[in-house]
Design a protein around this motif. Structure first.
Motif, PDB file in Angstrom:
ATOM      1  N   UNK A  64      -1.778   4.126  -5.866  1.00 23.80           N
ATOM      2  CA  UNK A  64      -1.684   5.442  -6.504  1.00 23.80           C
ATOM      3  C   UNK A  64      -2.662   6.399  -5.843  1.00 23.80           C
ATOM      4  N   UNK A  65      -2.593   6.445  -4.526  1.00 24.35           N
ATOM      5  CA  UNK A  65      -3.450   7.328  -3.742  1.00 24.35           C
ATOM      6  C   UNK A  65      -2.916   8.761  -3.802  1.00 24.35           C
ATOM      7  N   UNK A  66      -3.643   9.670  -3.172  1.00 27.04           N
ATOM      8  CA  UNK A  66      -3.273  11.090  -3.216  1.00 27.04           C
ATOM      9  C   UNK A  66      -1.923  11.361  -2.566  1.00 27.04           C
ATOM     10  N   UNK A  67      -1.470  10.480  -1.668  1.00 25.51           N
ATOM     11  CA  UNK A  67      -0.188  10.747  -1.004  1.00 25.51           C
ATOM     12  C   UNK A  67       1.001  10.377  -1.883  1.00 25.51           C
ATOM     13  N   UNK A  68       0.789   9.548  -2.920  1.00 27.59           N
ATOM     14  CA  UNK A  68       1.917   9.032  -3.708  1.00 27.59           C
ATOM     15  C   UNK A  68       2.764  10.125  -4.354  1.00 27.59           C
ATOM     16  N   UNK A  69       2.184  11.128  -5.012  1.00 25.15           N
ATOM     17  CA  UNK A  69       3.032  12.159  -5.614  1.00 25.15           C
ATOM     18  C   UNK A  69       3.590  13.157  -4.611  1.00 25.15           C
ATOM     19  N   UNK A  70       3.157  13.073  -3.344  1.00 32.90           N
ATOM     20  CA  UNK A  70       3.594  14.051  -2.348  1.00 32.90           C
ATOM     21  C   UNK A  70       4.696  13.536  -1.425  1.00 32.90           C
ATOM     22  N   UNK A  71       5.037  12.252  -1.537  1.00 31.13           N
ATOM     23  CA  UNK A  71       6.130  11.740  -0.713  1.00 31.13           C
ATOM     24  C   UNK A  71       7.455  12.289  -1.229  1.00 31.13           C
ATOM     25  N   UNK A  72       8.498  12.109  -0.449  1.00 31.41           N
ATOM     26  CA  UNK A  72       9.840  12.559  -0.848  1.00 31.41           C
ATOM     27  C   UNK A  72      10.791  11.379  -0.813  1.00 31.41           C
ATOM     28  N   UNK A  73      11.254  10.905  -1.979  1.00 25.23           N
ATOM     29  CA  UNK A  73      10.856  11.328  -3.335  1.00 25.23           C
ATOM     30  C   UNK A  73       9.455  10.843  -3.693  1.00 25.23           C
ATOM     31  N   UNK A  74       8.903  11.376  -4.791  1.00 25.82           N
ATOM     32  CA  UNK A  74       7.563  10.982  -5.230  1.00 25.82           C
ATOM     33  C   UNK A  74       7.518   9.477  -5.484  1.00 25.82           C
TER      34      UNK A  74
ATOM     35  N   UNK B 235       0.854  -1.189   0.000  1.00 31.26           N
ATOM     36  CA  UNK B 235       0.000   0.000   0.000  1.00 31.26           C
ATOM     37  C   UNK B 235       0.886   1.235   0.000  1.00 31.26           C
ATOM     38  N   UNK B 236       0.335   2.342  -0.481  1.00 37.95           N
ATOM     39  CA  UNK B 236       1.092   3.596  -0.481  1.00 37.95           C
ATOM     40  C   UNK B 236       1.388   4.062   0.936  1.00 37.95           C
ATOM     41  N   UNK B 237       0.439   3.851   1.849  1.00 38.82           N
ATOM     42  CA  UNK B 237       0.676   4.242   3.239  1.00 38.82           C
ATOM     43  C   UNK B 237       1.897   3.521   3.807  1.00 38.82           C
ATOM     44  N   UNK B 238       1.980   2.218   3.588  1.00 39.27           N
ATOM     45  CA  UNK B 238       3.120   1.463   4.105  1.00 39.27           C
ATOM     46  C   UNK B 238       4.404   1.874   3.399  1.00 39.27           C
ATOM     47  N   UNK B 239       4.314   2.202   2.110  1.00 36.61           N
ATOM     48  CA  UNK B 239       5.493   2.689   1.394  1.00 36.61           C
ATOM     49  C   UNK B 239       5.970   4.013   1.974  1.00 36.61           C
ATOM     50  N   UNK B 240       5.035   4.894   2.342  1.00 36.69           N
ATOM     51  CA  UNK B 240       5.410   6.174   2.945  1.00 36.69           C
ATOM     52  C   UNK B 240       6.126   5.950   4.271  1.00 36.69           C
ATOM     53  N   UNK B 241       5.646   4.996   5.065  1.00 41.66           N
ATOM     54  CA  UNK B 241       6.332   4.664   6.311  1.00 41.66           C
ATOM     55  C   UNK B 241       7.713   4.114   6.059  1.00 41.66           C
ATOM     56  N   UNK B 242       7.864   3.294   5.016  1.00 39.53           N
ATOM     57  CA  UNK B 242       9.165   2.739   4.663  1.00 39.53           C
ATOM     58  C   UNK B 242      10.131   3.850   4.254  1.00 39.53           C
TER      59      UNK B 242
END
Length: 335
Positions: free
Chosen positions: A280-290, A251-258
């Motif tokens: 491909x949720x709304x957070x995906x293009x806003x992480x660093x890096x995208x 999931x994108x959420x778990x990827x953001x935590x990673x």
């Protein structure tokens, strides 16, 4: 010229070049169709000499115009995933267009689900949609046994329970594509942060990862689809597999935590470790890096659930056919 024998709703839909559900909505007087579509269906009815079933008409007169959406989860498991908001938008827009009232409810235990099945029967809702099912969830069978039209969001562990009436994404194919992309990028130590093993979506995305590896070394840690769960799983993987150079998160959420843990550990993304998410949720293009991620049409899946439910409401004998929505890889900066 009228068709030989008693014309069917399927023949009307085919003649009008619309779906069975659309033809049914026209026959039952729904406003959720265009004037052109309505005219095409009415013309097909005249040409075929179709007569709606009287019992179905009687049932329609007893409808309440209310459908329920049930989020079925265990206590302590977070609802923070963007998936819920996106699929709710699709469901809400489709029920609004069909002039239906949407009742939203949550369940957290087997006792909750048994009570809810009873309440839905006595409140006489026209149909029920259920998302976020667990392996031993009794709610679909309870609803099915009560005769309430039911559609599931996501593959059930026993599709026969709802006679194939569910909408899902191609979770296995999307996960396989993501992992194959990492392999083609010459990543040699590819790990996955898998979803809960008591959910079909968690199992299917892990299956796709394994298919891509084709028997190669697996590196698996489990999360709960939350950012916190993804961070904990990433920490576990780094301790077990210090040489890992890629992660597919379910999931994108778990990827953001990673991503947060990798930054804290001084591991550059994607130079040292490539990361891919799912949804491909709304957070995906806003992480660093995208975030590179697997796109699933979540809002559209919600609309398809409503369309399938309307078909069941208008014709309870309609044959259920699962809808599996395509997924695709969206390349950004993290992989």
């Amino acid at each position: 010229m009228a068709a030989r024998g008693r014309p069917t709703l399927e023949q009307v839909a085919a003649r009008a070049k619309v779906s069975r559900g659309t033809a049914s909505r026209v026959i039952n007087g729904s406003a959720a169709v265009s004037p052109q579509t309505r005219e095409a269906v009415l013309q097909a009815i005249d040409e075929l000499g179709y007569a709606p079933n009287h019992a179905a008409r009687t049932l329609a007169a007893r409808r309440t115009g209310v459908v329920a959406l049930v989020l079925s989860e265990e206590r302590g498991r977070p609802f923070e995933q963007p998936y819920f908001g996106e699929i709710l938008r699709g469901i809400s827009s489709a029920t609004g267009a069909a002039e239906l009232k949407l009742m939203l409810t949550f369940t957290h235990s087997a006792a909750d689900r048994a009570r809810l099945a009873h309440d839905l029967r006595t409140q006489r809702v026209d149909g029920v949609m259920v998302i976020s099912l667990l392996r031993q969830d009794p709610l679909p069978s309870l609803l099915a046994s009560s005769g309430i039209p039911t559609v599931l969001g996501g593959r059930p562990f026993d599709p026969a329970t709802v006679q194939g009436r569910y909408v899902d994404a191609d979770n296995t194919g999307g996960a396989r594509q993501a992992t194959e992309y990492l392999i083609k990028q010459d990543r040699r130590h590819i790990a996955t942060i898998a979803g809960p093993p008591d959910t079909a979506v968690g199992i299917d995305r892990l299956t796709g990862y394994r298919q891509a590896l084709s028997g190669g070394s697996e590196r698996v840690a489990y999360g709960d689809f939350s950012e916190t769960g993804g961070a904990a799983a990433m920490q576990e993987l780094l301790e077990r597999e210090p040489l890992l150079d890629a992660v597919f998160a379910a999931s994108d959420n778990m990827a953001a935590g990673a991503l947060r843990v990798l930054e804290r550990k001084g591991r550059r993304v994607p130079d040292d470790v490539a990361v891919i998410g799912f949804e491909d949720s709304a957070i995906a293009p806003r992480t660093e890096p995208a975030l590179t991620t697997v796109h699933q049409p979540t809002e559209g899946m919600g609309r398809r659930m409503v369309d399938m439910l309307l078909t069941q409401i208008h014709d309870t004998a309609a044959i259920g056919t699962p809808v599996i929505c395509d997924t695709s890889l969206v390349i950004r900066a993290s992989a």
